[in-house]
Write a protein that holds these residues in place. Sequence first.
Motif, PDB file in Angstrom:
ATOM      1  N   LEU A 112       0.824  -1.218   0.000  1.00 30.53           N
ATOM      2  CA  LEU A 112       0.000   0.000   0.000  1.00 30.53           C
ATOM      3  C   LEU A 112       0.857   1.267   0.000  1.00 30.53           C
ATOM      4  N   LYS A 113       1.771   1.324  -0.935  1.00 29.42           N
ATOM      5  CA  LYS A 113       2.679   2.468  -1.011  1.00 29.42           C
ATOM      6  C   LYS A 113       1.921   3.774  -1.224  1.00 29.42           C
ATOM      7  N   CYS A 114       0.794   3.719  -1.940  1.00 23.32           N
ATOM      8  CA  CYS A 114       0.002   4.942  -2.167  1.00 23.32           C
ATOM      9  C   CYS A 114      -0.507   5.512  -0.854  1.00 23.32           C
ATOM     10  N   ILE A 161     -14.859   6.102  -2.610  1.00 21.59           N
ATOM     11  CA  ILE A 161     -14.715   5.621  -3.983  1.00 21.59           C
ATOM     12  C   ILE A 161     -14.741   6.861  -4.865  1.00 21.59           C
ATOM     13  N   GLN A 162     -13.727   7.016  -5.696  1.00 19.72           N
ATOM     14  CA  GLN A 162     -13.655   8.217  -6.533  1.00 19.72           C
ATOM     15  C   GLN A 162     -14.629   8.085  -7.708  1.00 19.72           C
ATOM     16  N   GLY A 163     -15.627   8.977  -7.729  1.00 19.79           N
ATOM     17  CA  GLY A 163     -16.634   8.929  -8.777  1.00 19.79           C
ATOM     18  C   GLY A 163     -16.107   9.398 -10.112  1.00 19.79           C
ATOM     19  N   ASN A 164     -15.896  10.699 -10.242  1.00 20.18           N
ATOM     20  CA  ASN A 164     -15.421  11.251 -11.508  1.00 20.18           C
ATOM     21  C   ASN A 164     -14.009  10.803 -11.854  1.00 20.18           C
ATOM     22  N   GLY A 165     -13.278  10.328 -10.876  1.00 22.05           N
ATOM     23  CA  GLY A 165     -11.945   9.805 -11.129  1.00 22.05           C
ATOM     24  C   GLY A 165     -11.942   8.473 -11.851  1.00 22.05           C
ATOM     25  N   GLY A 166     -13.115   7.844 -11.957  1.00 20.81           N
ATOM     26  CA  GLY A 166     -13.205   6.574 -12.675  1.00 20.81           C
ATOM     27  C   GLY A 166     -13.598   5.400 -11.803  1.00 20.81           C
ATOM     28  N   ILE A 167     -14.374   5.654 -10.743  1.00 13.96           N
ATOM     29  CA  ILE A 167     -14.828   4.613  -9.804  1.00 13.96           C
ATOM     30  C   ILE A 167     -13.615   3.889  -9.217  1.00 13.96           C
ATOM     31  N   ILE A 168     -12.624   4.648  -8.792  1.00 12.87           N
ATOM     32  CA  ILE A 168     -11.421   4.086  -8.182  1.00 12.87           C
ATOM     33  C   ILE A 168     -11.770   3.609  -6.772  1.00 12.87           C
ATOM     34  N   THR A 169     -11.564   2.318  -6.512  1.00 13.76           N
ATOM     35  CA  THR A 169     -12.000   1.678  -5.277  1.00 13.76           C
ATOM     36  C   THR A 169     -10.796   1.126  -4.517  1.00 13.76           C
ATOM     37  N   PRO A 170     -10.474   1.682  -3.358  1.00 11.81           N
ATOM     38  CA  PRO A 170      -9.292   1.235  -2.615  1.00 11.81           C
ATOM     39  C   PRO A 170      -9.425  -0.205  -2.115  1.00 11.81           C
ATOM     40  N   PRO A 171      -8.285  -0.877  -1.879  1.00  8.60           N
ATOM     41  CA  PRO A 171      -8.311  -2.235  -1.333  1.00  8.60           C
ATOM     42  C   PRO A 171      -8.750  -2.252   0.122  1.00  8.60           C
ATOM     43  N   PRO A 172      -9.039  -3.447   0.668  1.00  6.18           N
ATOM     44  CA  PRO A 172      -9.649  -3.549   2.008  1.00  6.18           C
ATOM     45  C   PRO A 172      -8.851  -2.899   3.138  1.00  6.18           C
ATOM     46  N   GLU A 173      -7.520  -2.932   3.081  1.00  7.53           N
ATOM     47  CA  GLU A 173      -6.717  -2.432   4.192  1.00  7.53           C
ATOM     48  C   GLU A 173      -6.423  -0.940   4.102  1.00  7.53           C
ATOM     49  N   TYR A 174      -6.816  -0.300   3.026  1.00 13.68           N
ATOM     50  CA  TYR A 174      -6.372   1.058   2.717  1.00 13.68           C
ATOM     51  C   TYR A 174      -6.755   2.076   3.789  1.00 13.68           C
TER      52      TYR A 174
END
Length: 427
Positions: A188-190, A211-224
């Motif tokens: 999880l370097k980000c 969850i980033q909507g306009n960013g393209g539905i970017i969905t972080p992993p469970p531990e983020y």
Amino acid sequence: MNYIGPEAILQKKQEYLIPCVYHFYKKPMQIVRGEMQYLYDHKGKKYLDLYGGVSVMNAGHCNPEIVEKICAQVNTLQHTTTIYLTQPIADLAEKLSEITPGNLKRSFFCASGSEANEGAALISQLFTKKSKFVAIEQGLHGRTKLTMNLTGIPMWRTDPYPSGNVTHIPAAYCYRCAYGLTYPNCDLKCARRLEDVVRDGDFAALIIEPIQGNGGIITPPPEYFQLIREILNKYKVLLITDEVQTGFGRTGKMFAIEHWDVVPDIMCMAKALANGTPLGAFITNDAVASAYTRPGASTTGGNPVSATAALATIDVIENYRLVEKAKELGDYFKNALNDLQQKYRIIGDVRGMGLMLGVELVKEDKIPAFDETDNILEQLKDLGILAGRTGISRNVLTFQPPLVITQNDIDHLCMVLGIILSKVSDG
């Protein structure tokens, strides 16, 4: 009614609106009526709405139960502003304290998501007595001066004189990792990049969409988010979650941050809060709220009509189990999209939660399929289906429908999309 038609509207738009007000489609239609998950144009053509006015109409267009209560309120009391006592705003604040996670309790009402995010930023500075912010690349937080600077999408950062008080860190965009790594071996370097930024001690808050909507539905992993919360606590930086698109059942939880079992210090909301009636809010805990004591107000924020609309909307969401329905139908929808991905190489990634789903379209070597996405969106519209288009490269087909859609609606979309994709692949 005598409808003037798309061409006449475009002519007026070009003459009287500021050019930044853009629209979808090469051949747009004039929308004149809505009914739950459907919209109708001036010629009577019916469209299955799978974008929900950009994640707004969670309870459906012109939901009769909500409309009835709005009309009753309009006929009784439309506006007084917050300097006088009215009941709907107090009842709504009480309701939000009940349905939001953890110790979130005290609300401030305004008229939009941009204002909500702006207010959240202000109160975080008042509480921490710090000036800077961290935001996420590909995030979208609004159209005001500050929220535009918090935004991490170039096309929405119109301000030519950006503030120096905002630092952006990479999104948890696993499909296109900023560091060229692969989850879960990325450590999880980000998220860990956050610590490099906030350790200087002058950051008031991190603002982030679950969850980033306009960013393209970017969905972080469970531990983020657990890691994000740990870092913020270490450096006494507040967590602001922007739930403007993700709130009110959209992702299969009442609020998306609940998927990660994290309680923010401040949560922002708008859009689906009042099912399209203009209303925004941020909610925080007693401690943070105590820092905002000088007089503050929003002339139309929490007005009786909008507050009544919000209360009616929450009633519909709860009474018809729309949160659970979004989870169940979302799982079904995502599986169907994954099946299409197995058939068509143009689908590079399927992501999202509940009824907030994105399909990233690509060519060889993950090159964004910009023109193809535009073409598919246009074809869907011509065949009576409305979807969204998001992402940095505008190559993510986005589905954020009213939560009242049915399995048959999903089957119809997937059938039509499959036909279109087969033609695109053949071409």
